[in-house]
Design a protein around this motif. Structure first.
Motif, PDB file in Angstrom:
ATOM      1  N   GLN A 206       1.883  -1.729   1.789  1.00  0.00           N
ATOM      2  CA  GLN A 206       1.311  -0.792   0.840  1.00  0.00           C
ATOM      3  C   GLN A 206       0.147  -1.412   0.065  1.00  0.00           C
ATOM      4  O   GLN A 206      -0.830  -0.730  -0.247  1.00  0.00           O
ATOM      5  CB  GLN A 206       2.391  -0.310  -0.133  1.00  0.00           C
ATOM      6  CG  GLN A 206       3.380   0.651   0.498  1.00  0.00           C
ATOM      7  CD  GLN A 206       4.384   1.176  -0.508  1.00  0.00           C
ATOM      8  OE1 GLN A 206       4.600   0.576  -1.550  1.00  0.00           O
ATOM      9  NE2 GLN A 206       4.998   2.295  -0.191  1.00  0.00           N
ATOM     10  N   VAL A 207       0.267  -2.707  -0.255  1.00  0.00           N
ATOM     11  CA  VAL A 207      -0.838  -3.395  -0.932  1.00  0.00           C
ATOM     12  C   VAL A 207      -2.095  -3.347  -0.059  1.00  0.00           C
ATOM     13  O   VAL A 207      -3.197  -3.066  -0.533  1.00  0.00           O
ATOM     14  CB  VAL A 207      -0.460  -4.849  -1.267  1.00  0.00           C
ATOM     15  CG1 VAL A 207      -1.682  -5.626  -1.747  1.00  0.00           C
ATOM     16  CG2 VAL A 207       0.627  -4.878  -2.330  1.00  0.00           C
ATOM     17  N   ALA A 208      -1.921  -3.611   1.225  1.00  0.00           N
ATOM     18  CA  ALA A 208      -3.058  -3.569   2.146  1.00  0.00           C
ATOM     19  C   ALA A 208      -3.629  -2.160   2.246  1.00  0.00           C
ATOM     20  O   ALA A 208      -4.847  -1.968   2.219  1.00  0.00           O
ATOM     21  CB  ALA A 208      -2.645  -4.071   3.531  1.00  0.00           C
ATOM     22  N   ASP A 209      -2.752  -1.167   2.364  1.00  0.00           N
ATOM     23  CA  ASP A 209      -3.220   0.227   2.435  1.00  0.00           C
ATOM     24  C   ASP A 209      -3.976   0.622   1.177  1.00  0.00           C
ATOM     25  O   ASP A 209      -4.988   1.325   1.236  1.00  0.00           O
ATOM     26  CB  ASP A 209      -2.034   1.169   2.635  1.00  0.00           C
ATOM     27  CG  ASP A 209      -1.412   1.045   4.012  1.00  0.00           C
ATOM     28  OD1 ASP A 209      -2.078   0.478   4.909  1.00  0.00           O
ATOM     29  OD2 ASP A 209      -0.272   1.493   4.191  1.00  0.00           O
ATOM     30  N   LEU A 210      -3.475   0.190   0.033  1.00  0.00           N
ATOM     31  CA  LEU A 210      -4.092   0.520  -1.240  1.00  0.00           C
ATOM     32  C   LEU A 210      -5.515   0.003  -1.330  1.00  0.00           C
ATOM     33  O   LEU A 210      -6.407   0.669  -1.859  1.00  0.00           O
ATOM     34  CB  LEU A 210      -3.242  -0.063  -2.373  1.00  0.00           C
ATOM     35  CG  LEU A 210      -3.711   0.167  -3.807  1.00  0.00           C
ATOM     36  CD1 LEU A 210      -3.800   1.651  -4.101  1.00  0.00           C
ATOM     37  CD2 LEU A 210      -2.762  -0.511  -4.777  1.00  0.00           C
ATOM     38  N   LEU A 211      -5.743  -1.173  -0.762  1.00  0.00           N
ATOM     39  CA  LEU A 211      -7.073  -1.779  -0.803  1.00  0.00           C
ATOM     40  C   LEU A 211      -7.953  -1.357   0.366  1.00  0.00           C
ATOM     41  O   LEU A 211      -9.138  -1.667   0.387  1.00  0.00           O
ATOM     42  CB  LEU A 211      -6.941  -3.308  -0.813  1.00  0.00           C
ATOM     43  CG  LEU A 211      -6.229  -3.920  -2.019  1.00  0.00           C
ATOM     44  CD1 LEU A 211      -6.030  -5.416  -1.822  1.00  0.00           C
ATOM     45  CD2 LEU A 211      -7.016  -3.653  -3.301  1.00  0.00           C
ATOM     46  N   GLY A 212      -7.375  -0.680   1.344  1.00  0.00           N
ATOM     47  CA  GLY A 212      -8.130  -0.328   2.536  1.00  0.00           C
ATOM     48  C   GLY A 212      -8.327  -1.518   3.454  1.00  0.00           C
ATOM     49  O   GLY A 212      -9.287  -1.558   4.236  1.00  0.00           O
ATOM     50  N   ALA A 213      -7.424  -2.506   3.369  1.00  0.00           N
ATOM     51  CA  ALA A 213      -7.537  -3.728   4.164  1.00  0.00           C
ATOM     52  C   ALA A 213      -6.877  -3.540   5.532  1.00  0.00           C
ATOM     53  O   ALA A 213      -6.279  -2.506   5.831  1.00  0.00           O
ATOM     54  CB  ALA A 213      -6.900  -4.894   3.414  1.00  0.00           C
ATOM     55  N   ASP A 214      -7.004  -4.592   6.363  1.00  0.00           N
ATOM     56  CA  ASP A 214      -6.502  -4.505   7.732  1.00  0.00           C
ATOM     57  C   ASP A 214      -4.981  -4.558   7.787  1.00  0.00           C
ATOM     58  O   ASP A 214      -4.351  -3.757   8.478  1.00  0.00           O
ATOM     59  CB  ASP A 214      -7.079  -5.651   8.574  1.00  0.00           C
ATOM     60  CG  ASP A 214      -8.593  -5.596   8.641  1.00  0.00           C
ATOM     61  OD1 ASP A 214      -9.139  -4.485   8.559  1.00  0.00           O
ATOM     62  OD2 ASP A 214      -9.226  -6.659   8.765  1.00  0.00           O
ATOM     63  N   ALA A 215      -4.398  -5.526   7.087  1.00  0.00           N
ATOM     64  CA  ALA A 215      -2.949  -5.709   7.172  1.00  0.00           C
ATOM     65  C   ALA A 215      -2.468  -6.495   5.967  1.00  0.00           C
ATOM     66  O   ALA A 215      -3.231  -7.217   5.323  1.00  0.00           O
ATOM     67  CB  ALA A 215      -2.575  -6.434   8.467  1.00  0.00           C
ATOM     68  N   GLY A 216      -1.194  -6.339   5.662  1.00  0.00           N
ATOM     69  CA  GLY A 216      -0.579  -7.108   4.591  1.00  0.00           C
ATOM     70  C   GLY A 216       0.808  -7.556   5.005  1.00  0.00           C
ATOM     71  O   GLY A 216       1.571  -6.771   5.571  1.00  0.00           O
ATOM     72  N   VAL A 217       1.135  -8.811   4.728  1.00  0.00           N
ATOM     73  CA  VAL A 217       2.450  -9.352   5.081  1.00  0.00           C
ATOM     74  C   VAL A 217       2.996 -10.154   3.907  1.00  0.00           C
ATOM     75  O   VAL A 217       2.247 -10.644   3.063  1.00  0.00           O
ATOM     76  CB  VAL A 217       2.388 -10.247   6.336  1.00  0.00           C
ATOM     77  CG1 VAL A 217       1.950  -9.451   7.551  1.00  0.00           C
ATOM     78  CG2 VAL A 217       1.446 -11.432   6.104  1.00  0.00           C
ATOM     79  N   TRP A 218       4.320 -10.271   3.867  1.00  0.00           N
ATOM     80  CA  TRP A 218       4.967 -11.113   2.869  1.00  0.00           C
ATOM     81  C   TRP A 218       5.169 -12.504   3.462  1.00  0.00           C
ATOM     82  O   TRP A 218       5.615 -12.650   4.600  1.00  0.00           O
ATOM     83  CB  TRP A 218       6.318 -10.535   2.458  1.00  0.00           C
ATOM     84  CG  TRP A 218       7.180 -11.512   1.704  1.00  0.00           C
ATOM     85  CD1 TRP A 218       8.203 -12.252   2.204  1.00  0.00           C
ATOM     86  CD2 TRP A 218       7.058 -11.870   0.331  1.00  0.00           C
ATOM     87  NE1 TRP A 218       8.747 -13.049   1.233  1.00  0.00           N
ATOM     88  CE2 TRP A 218       8.063 -12.835   0.061  1.00  0.00           C
ATOM     89  CE3 TRP A 218       6.212 -11.483  -0.698  1.00  0.00           C
ATOM     90  CZ2 TRP A 218       8.231 -13.408  -1.192  1.00  0.00           C
ATOM     91  CZ3 TRP A 218       6.387 -12.045  -1.950  1.00  0.00           C
ATOM     92  CH2 TRP A 218       7.379 -12.994  -2.193  1.00  0.00           C
TER      93      TRP A 218
END
Length: 227
Positions: free
Chosen positions: A140-152
């Motif tokens: 969701q953090v990645a989606d919020l920023l319009g980025a490619d991907a986000g992982v923990w």
């Protein structure tokens, strides 16, 4: 009625509305100044822009300009314009209509983005209650920023990563940058510290310049994973 029907109706109105209004004004054209008639058509464009998207606005602008030319300039019932003043009014009608559409599109985009951020923050409140997984929050953090991907990722950010110290401050290679002004780095991961680990975001595929409230929302969202 299908889901697409409202859009078809709106696009039809975007074309038919200016034509109908210009045709009606053409009946009393001898009583109107061309500039006054153009202002009426601008109002039609405003109504379409408030209810439609950029396609509807474009159609309304084109239909208004053509209708103004056809019904309200000499020679009547012709797409020719003999008077230079009428040409100037037509050009102004197109420019003003396009500007109205651009402002309306920008406002709707901001409202939509704010709604999305609000939804993410609402879901973030559930993280502390165990309602969302770390992987989902990272996405969701990645989606919020319009980025490619986000992982923990467990542990500390690696050397060379850009670490978020504040919504308007990233620490990268011992220097500080403002992502709101210069955009997110494309050659390094962006890391949001969160307790025993961090949310790692990739924005390598394109340049992204997030708004300050986007960065604030992303920071708050990631911070829910602390503890």
């Amino acid at each position: 009625m299908s889901d697409r029907s409202p859009s078809v109706v709106l696009l039809s109105m975007a074309v038919a509305g200016p034509i109908a209004v210009a045709a009606a004004l053409g009946m009393v054209v001898h009583l109107l100044d061309p500039a006054a008639a153009a202002l009426v058509l601008v109002l039609v464009i405003v109504v379409v822009s408030l209810r439609g998207d950029w396609v509807a606005n474009l159609l309304a602008v084109v239909a208004s300009a053509v209708s103004f030319d056809y019904f309200l300039t000499a020679p009547r019932r012709s797409l020719k314009i003999h008077d230079s003043g009428d040409i100037q009014v037509t050009v102004a009608l197109v420019l003003v209509g396009a500007a109205i559409g651009a402002v309306s599109w920008w406002a709707r985009s901001r409202d939509a983005a704010a709604q999305v951020r609000g939804e993410y923050l609402a879901e973030a409140a559930r993280v502390g209650q165990g309602g969302l997984s770390r992987a989902r929050v990272a996405g969701q953090v990645a989606d919020l920023l319009g980025a490619d991907a986000g992982v923990w990722v467990e542990g500390e950010p690696r050397s060379g990563d850009a670490v978020v110290a504040a919504p308007d401050r990233l620490v990268l290679a011992s220097s500080t940058i403002n992502p709101v002004r210069v955009g997110l780095p494309t050659d390094a991961f962006i890391c949001f510290p969160a307790g025993q680990g961090y949310v790692r975001v990739s924005a390598a595929s394109r340049s992204i310049r997030p708004a300050l409230d986007q960065m604030r929302a992303a920071t708050v969202l990631a911070a829910q994973l602390r503890g």
